[in-house]
Design a protein around this motif. Sequence first.
Motif, PDB file in Angstrom:
ATOM      1  N   PRO A 160       0.785  -1.241   0.000  1.00 48.09           N
ATOM      2  CA  PRO A 160       0.000   0.000   0.000  1.00 48.09           C
ATOM      3  C   PRO A 160       0.811   1.284   0.000  1.00 48.09           C
ATOM      4  O   PRO A 160       0.340   2.313  -0.488  1.00 48.09           O
ATOM      5  N   ASP A 161       2.029   1.258   0.539  1.00 49.22           N
ATOM      6  CA  ASP A 161       2.828   2.489   0.618  1.00 49.22           C
ATOM      7  C   ASP A 161       3.814   2.631  -0.542  1.00 49.22           C
ATOM      8  O   ASP A 161       4.673   3.525  -0.518  1.00 49.22           O
ATOM      9  N   TYR A 162       3.681   1.777  -1.550  1.00 47.57           N
ATOM     10  CA  TYR A 162       4.609   1.836  -2.693  1.00 47.57           C
ATOM     11  C   TYR A 162       4.621   3.235  -3.305  1.00 47.57           C
ATOM     12  O   TYR A 162       5.682   3.781  -3.632  1.00 47.57           O
ATOM     13  N   ILE A 163       3.459   3.824  -3.458  1.00 42.80           N
ATOM     14  CA  ILE A 163       3.319   5.118  -4.129  1.00 42.80           C
ATOM     15  C   ILE A 163       3.982   6.253  -3.349  1.00 42.80           C
ATOM     16  O   ILE A 163       4.264   7.326  -3.895  1.00 42.80           O
ATOM     17  N   LEU A 164       4.273   6.047  -2.075  1.00 39.56           N
ATOM     18  CA  LEU A 164       4.835   7.086  -1.218  1.00 39.56           C
ATOM     19  C   LEU A 164       6.364   7.047  -1.147  1.00 39.56           C
ATOM     20  O   LEU A 164       6.978   7.914  -0.520  1.00 39.56           O
ATOM     21  N   GLN A 165       6.969   6.067  -1.800  1.00 46.57           N
ATOM     22  CA  GLN A 165       8.413   5.863  -1.653  1.00 46.57           C
ATOM     23  C   GLN A 165       9.231   6.843  -2.496  1.00 46.57           C
ATOM     24  O   GLN A 165       8.785   7.312  -3.546  1.00 46.57           O
ATOM     25  N   ASP A 166      10.443   7.122  -2.012  1.00 42.34           N
ATOM     26  CA  ASP A 166      11.417   7.909  -2.764  1.00 42.34           C
ATOM     27  C   ASP A 166      12.397   6.935  -3.404  1.00 42.34           C
ATOM     28  O   ASP A 166      13.346   6.477  -2.758  1.00 42.34           O
ATOM     29  N   PHE A 167      12.171   6.612  -4.669  1.00 42.09           N
ATOM     30  CA  PHE A 167      12.981   5.599  -5.322  1.00 42.09           C
ATOM     31  C   PHE A 167      14.305   6.130  -5.861  1.00 42.09           C
ATOM     32  O   PHE A 167      15.040   5.402  -6.535  1.00 42.09           O
ATOM     33  N   THR A 168      14.636   7.372  -5.547  1.00 41.90           N
ATOM     34  CA  THR A 168      16.006   7.839  -5.778  1.00 41.90           C
ATOM     35  C   THR A 168      16.892   7.466  -4.594  1.00 41.90           C
ATOM     36  O   THR A 168      18.116   7.531  -4.685  1.00 41.90           O
ATOM     37  N   ARG A 169      16.271   7.064  -3.472  1.00 46.51           N
ATOM     38  CA  ARG A 169      17.022   6.727  -2.259  1.00 46.51           C
ATOM     39  C   ARG A 169      17.097   5.231  -2.023  1.00 46.51           C
ATOM     40  O   ARG A 169      18.048   4.726  -1.438  1.00 46.51           O
ATOM     41  N   HIS A 170      16.083   4.502  -2.435  1.00 44.49           N
ATOM     42  CA  HIS A 170      16.119   3.050  -2.377  1.00 44.49           C
ATOM     43  C   HIS A 170      15.295   2.513  -3.539  1.00 44.49           C
ATOM     44  O   HIS A 170      14.441   3.201  -4.068  1.00 44.49           O
ATOM     45  N   THR A 171      15.561   1.277  -3.936  1.00 41.67           N
ATOM     46  CA  THR A 171      14.940   0.734  -5.138  1.00 41.67           C
ATOM     47  C   THR A 171      13.571   0.126  -4.837  1.00 41.67           C
ATOM     48  O   THR A 171      13.285  -0.252  -3.696  1.00 41.67           O
ATOM     49  N   PRO A 172      12.717  -0.006  -5.867  1.00 37.12           N
ATOM     50  CA  PRO A 172      11.458  -0.725  -5.670  1.00 37.12           C
ATOM     51  C   PRO A 172      11.678  -2.136  -5.133  1.00 37.12           C
ATOM     52  O   PRO A 172      10.930  -2.604  -4.271  1.00 37.12           O
ATOM     53  N   ASN A 173      12.702  -2.814  -5.636  1.00 37.73           N
ATOM     54  CA  ASN A 173      12.999  -4.168  -5.158  1.00 37.73           C
ATOM     55  C   ASN A 173      13.234  -4.177  -3.656  1.00 37.73           C
ATOM     56  O   ASN A 173      12.730  -5.042  -2.930  1.00 37.73           O
ATOM     57  N   GLU A 174      14.005  -3.209  -3.173  1.00 38.95           N
ATOM     58  CA  GLU A 174      14.323  -3.150  -1.746  1.00 38.95           C
ATOM     59  C   GLU A 174      13.055  -2.972  -0.914  1.00 38.95           C
ATOM     60  O   GLU A 174      12.845  -3.658   0.092  1.00 38.95           O
ATOM     61  N   TYR A 175      12.200  -2.052  -1.345  1.00 38.19           N
ATOM     62  CA  TYR A 175      10.948  -1.820  -0.613  1.00 38.19           C
ATOM     63  C   TYR A 175      10.048  -3.060  -0.649  1.00 38.19           C
ATOM     64  O   TYR A 175       9.504  -3.478   0.378  1.00 38.19           O
ATOM     65  N   LEU A 176       9.894  -3.651  -1.826  1.00 42.32           N
ATOM     66  CA  LEU A 176       8.982  -4.782  -1.967  1.00 42.32           C
ATOM     67  C   LEU A 176       9.465  -6.004  -1.186  1.00 42.32           C
ATOM     68  O   LEU A 176       8.657  -6.730  -0.598  1.00 42.32           O
ATOM     69  N   MET A 177      10.765  -6.238  -1.168  1.00 44.13           N
ATOM     70  CA  MET A 177      11.287  -7.392  -0.441  1.00 44.13           C
ATOM     71  C   MET A 177      11.072  -7.237   1.062  1.00 44.13           C
ATOM     72  O   MET A 177      10.893  -8.219   1.784  1.00 44.13           O
ATOM     73  N   GLU A 178      11.093  -6.001   1.554  1.00 45.50           N
ATOM     74  CA  GLU A 178      10.851  -5.761   2.973  1.00 45.50           C
ATOM     75  C   GLU A 178       9.364  -5.851   3.305  1.00 45.50           C
ATOM     76  O   GLU A 178       8.975  -6.310   4.384  1.00 45.50           O
ATOM     77  N   THR A 179       8.519  -5.405   2.371  1.00 40.12           N
ATOM     78  CA  THR A 179       7.084  -5.309   2.639  1.00 40.12           C
ATOM     79  C   THR A 179       6.351  -6.627   2.426  1.00 40.12           C
ATOM     80  O   THR A 179       5.486  -7.005   3.212  1.00 40.12           O
ATOM     81  N   CYS A 180       6.679  -7.299   1.347  1.00 37.36           N
ATOM     82  CA  CYS A 180       5.995  -8.558   1.020  1.00 37.36           C
ATOM     83  C   CYS A 180       7.041  -9.524   0.459  1.00 37.36           C
ATOM     84  O   CYS A 180       7.300  -9.527  -0.742  1.00 37.36           O
ATOM     85  N   PRO A 181       7.676 -10.307   1.325  1.00 38.36           N
ATOM     86  CA  PRO A 181       8.784 -11.180   0.913  1.00 38.36           C
ATOM     87  C   PRO A 181       8.443 -12.070  -0.271  1.00 38.36           C
ATOM     88  O   PRO A 181       7.361 -12.647  -0.346  1.00 38.36           O
ATOM     89  N   LEU A 182       9.366 -12.152  -1.192  1.00 39.43           N
ATOM     90  CA  LEU A 182       9.196 -12.934  -2.411  1.00 39.43           C
ATOM     91  C   LEU A 182       9.148 -14.424  -2.112  1.00 39.43           C
ATOM     92  O   LEU A 182       9.955 -14.944  -1.358  1.00 39.43           O
ATOM     93  N   THR A 183       8.173 -15.100  -2.729  1.00 39.43           N
ATOM     94  CA  THR A 183       8.112 -16.562  -2.603  1.00 39.43           C
ATOM     95  C   THR A 183       8.100 -17.268  -3.959  1.00 39.43           C
ATOM     96  O   THR A 183       8.559 -18.400  -4.066  1.00 39.43           O
ATOM     97  N   ASP A 184       7.567 -16.616  -5.001  1.00 50.14           N
ATOM     98  CA  ASP A 184       7.478 -17.245  -6.318  1.00 50.14           C
ATOM     99  C   ASP A 184       7.791 -16.228  -7.410  1.00 50.14           C
ATOM    100  O   ASP A 184       7.467 -15.037  -7.284  1.00 50.14           O
ATOM    101  N   ILE A 185       8.399 -16.730  -8.489  1.00 48.74           N
ATOM    102  CA  ILE A 185       8.792 -15.889  -9.622  1.00 48.74           C
ATOM    103  C   ILE A 185       8.310 -16.544 -10.905  1.00 48.74           C
ATOM    104  O   ILE A 185       8.395 -17.759 -11.069  1.00 48.74           O
ATOM    105  N   GLU A 186       7.832 -15.720 -11.833  1.00 49.71           N
ATOM    106  CA  GLU A 186       7.563 -16.164 -13.201  1.00 49.71           C
ATOM    107  C   GLU A 186       8.193 -15.136 -14.122  1.00 49.71           C
ATOM    108  O   GLU A 186       7.931 -13.939 -13.981  1.00 49.71           O
ATOM    109  N   HIS A 187       9.047 -15.599 -15.027  1.00 48.11           N
ATOM    110  CA  HIS A 187       9.633 -14.619 -15.946  1.00 48.11           C
ATOM    111  C   HIS A 187       9.987 -15.242 -17.290  1.00 48.11           C
ATOM    112  O   HIS A 187      10.113 -16.455 -17.425  1.00 48.11           O
ATOM    113  N   SER A 188      10.139 -14.348 -18.260  1.00 48.26           N
ATOM    114  CA  SER A 188      10.602 -14.734 -19.591  1.00 48.26           C
ATOM    115  C   SER A 188      11.619 -13.700 -20.044  1.00 48.26           C
ATOM    116  O   SER A 188      11.608 -12.553 -19.583  1.00 48.26           O
TER     117      SER A 188
END
Length: 238
Positions: free
Chosen positions: A152-180
């Motif tokens: 929910p607080d993604y929109i409030l982040q300053d991504f010049t100071r930390h990355t989206p990955n850093e915020y997301l890993m702290e907020t909702c830990p990764l369990t599954d990946i799908e990529h191509s």
Amino acid sequence: MSATAQPRYLRIKEYILEGIRKKEFLPGCKIPPELELASQFSVSRMTVNKAVRDLAEAGILLRFAGDGTYVAERKAESPLLDINNIAAEVAARGHTHSADVHQLETIAAGEDIALQLGVKVGTPVYHSILVHREDGLPIQLEDRYVNPAWAPDYILQDFTRHTPNEYLMETCPLTDIEHSVEAVLPDARELAMLDIAAGEPCLLVLRRTWSYKNLVTFARLVHPGGRYKLRSQSRVKK
């Protein structure tokens, strides 16, 4: 062991590596000839050859018979099967990470994004576009959509100071990946953001990630082909 007690070939290796770090020996440029290095360090050419050969085997130097030895063009590298913080990857290479935030907004999910995030068309989702840089050079265009229900607080982040990955890993830990992964030609806007010439191919990673059973984010990660590579390592079961 003191520096003076180091094997001589290691002193030569360190001299070359230090020259690369200080940008005295630039990528694509020749290093001094082996005879010159042998004279400079008062060693045999065989000793110099061992130092140069070790660095060539490590991919740091390129040797061309009859021409000389050059500093290899080093591409940024990211693991294919893992999701790492790009800022940490850049720092691990001894370089400086920075990011330009081009968009950070709430939008109504269109049909394609709704499908990718598993939500209804028109659902509010967060959308960010960043360009990640390594020593000022663009290496990744990150075009990401996030389900606000799980971050929910993604929109409030300053991504010049930390990355989206850093915020997301702290907020909702990764369990599954799908990529191509595929090779693509970027459009005009992507060319401008990545500061590359028309016709230069890029690596495109399409990635969805889950935290437990929650589909959190869908991202398009565009990397200039001449500046970036993806690697994969896995263990073969016997």
